[in-house]
Design an enzyme around this catalytic site. Structure first.
Site, mmCIF file in Angstrom:
data_model
loop_
_atom_site.group_PDB
_atom_site.id
_atom_site.type_symbol
_atom_site.label_atom_id
_atom_site.label_comp_id
_atom_site.label_asym_id
_atom_site.label_seq_id
_atom_site.Cartn_x
_atom_site.Cartn_y
_atom_site.Cartn_z
ATOM 1 N N PHE A 88 -29.279 -66.410 82.845
ATOM 2 C CA PHE A 88 -28.059 -66.539 82.040
ATOM 3 C C PHE A 88 -26.895 -65.901 82.800
ATOM 4 C CE2 PHE A 88 -25.186 -65.686 78.467
ATOM 5 C CZ PHE A 88 -25.264 -66.899 77.793
ATOM 6 N N PHE A 123 -32.142 -60.013 78.070
ATOM 7 C CA PHE A 123 -33.014 -59.486 77.023
ATOM 8 C C PHE A 123 -34.478 -59.494 77.464
ATOM 9 C CE2 PHE A 123 -35.530 -59.715 73.152
ATOM 10 C CZ PHE A 123 -34.932 -58.769 72.332
ATOM 11 N N ASP A 151 -17.325 -63.510 71.197
ATOM 12 C CA ASP A 151 -16.597 -63.345 69.937
ATOM 13 C C ASP A 151 -17.431 -62.693 68.833
ATOM 14 O OD1 ASP A 151 -14.379 -64.544 71.082
ATOM 15 O OD2 ASP A 151 -15.059 -66.565 70.511
ATOM 16 N N HIS A 154 -23.200 -60.160 69.269
ATOM 17 C CA HIS A 154 -24.388 -60.467 70.063
ATOM 18 C C HIS A 154 -24.391 -59.686 71.373
ATOM 19 C CE1 HIS A 154 -27.806 -62.827 71.430
ATOM 20 N NE2 HIS A 154 -27.153 -63.139 72.533
ATOM 21 N N PHE A 179 -31.618 -50.189 86.821
ATOM 22 C CA PHE A 179 -30.752 -50.967 85.938
ATOM 23 C C PHE A 179 -29.579 -51.545 86.723
ATOM 24 C CE2 PHE A 179 -27.451 -51.365 82.586
ATOM 25 C CZ PHE A 179 -28.141 -52.171 81.693
ATOM 26 N N ARG A 193 -17.289 -57.446 90.130
ATOM 27 C CA ARG A 193 -18.388 -56.515 90.395
ATOM 28 C C ARG A 193 -19.581 -57.201 91.050
ATOM 29 N NH1 ARG A 193 -15.109 -54.842 86.857
ATOM 30 N NH2 ARG A 193 -14.840 -52.630 86.322
#
Length: 222
Positions: A88, A123, A151, A154, A179, A193
């Protein structure tokens, strides 16, 4: 409290004469001071006083040998790494992966010592990282993803779950899980980044992975 001047009228003058120097008196540098508090009823004073206790003190310093354990970026040969990457926001995560792989190569990690595992999103990183860590095939697991605010709430759920998942994977497997998940406000911030003006956080996470792997392998191995 009675003043010093008033005390001079109440006590004999001999009380305030200088006393002859004491033999073998310790120097001021060899004295330690210990504050002692007195209650308000002590000696009729209306407030707490402070006394100074002088003690002889040995100032000879004896320093025990202190070991400082650190990971090394120059001892990466033979270390194996897994990289868990979220698909994603792949336009960002692939750039982070490229930065990580370039850094591994620059610090003498061989390509055959790196496995890349793709997962649907940030996730899902934690559970896969834990499984890889428990396999004991790798000295460190690098976790790469990108969570960008939208928006709805989530974003907060995924970002928090990704962070706690990577931490749990590390603690439960005993293998450092690094991480490398970006949590950004917008796409521009994320791209900055991932090789833009803010550097490449994938490359930085790879350096952390090498250092932690070296620390565990050379100093903390059980």
């Amino acid at each position: 409290m009675a003043s010093f001047a008033a005390a001079q009228h109440l006590l004999p003058a001999s009380t305030f004469r200088s006393s002859p120097p004491l033999p073998n008196r310790p120097s001021i540098s060899s004295l330690s001071y210990k504050p002692l508090s007195f209650s308000s009823s002590t000696a009729g004073f209306g407030q707490a006083g402070v006394a100074i206790e002088l003690k002889d003190r040995d100032f000879s310093v004896q320093t025990a040998a202190v070991r400082h354990l650190m990971g090394s970026l120059t001892r990466a040969e033979g270390l194996r790494f897994a990289v868990v990457v979220a698909r994603f926001n792949e336009v960002v995560t692939r750039l982070l992966l490229e930065g990580a792989l370039e850094t591994f190569k620059r610090y003498s990690v061989k390509e055959e010592d790196i496995d890349v595992v793709w997962v649907p999103g940030s996730f899902e990183i934690g559970v896969v990282a834990e499984r890889l860590g428990k396999s004991k095939k790798y000295q460190a697991i690098l976790c790469i993803g990108a969570v960008i605010r939208g928006d709805t709430s989530h974003y907060d759920a995924v970002a928090n779950s990704a962070a706690s998942g990577v931490l749990s994977a590390s603690l439960n497997s005993g293998v450092p899980c690094i991480f490398g998940v970006l949590t950004c406000e917008d796409m521009d911030q994320a791209l900055n980044r991932a090789g833009g003006k803010s550097g490449n956080k994938g490359a930085e996470a790879a350096l952390t992975a090498i250092e932690m792997a070296s620390l565990f392998e050379h100093h903390l191995i059980q």
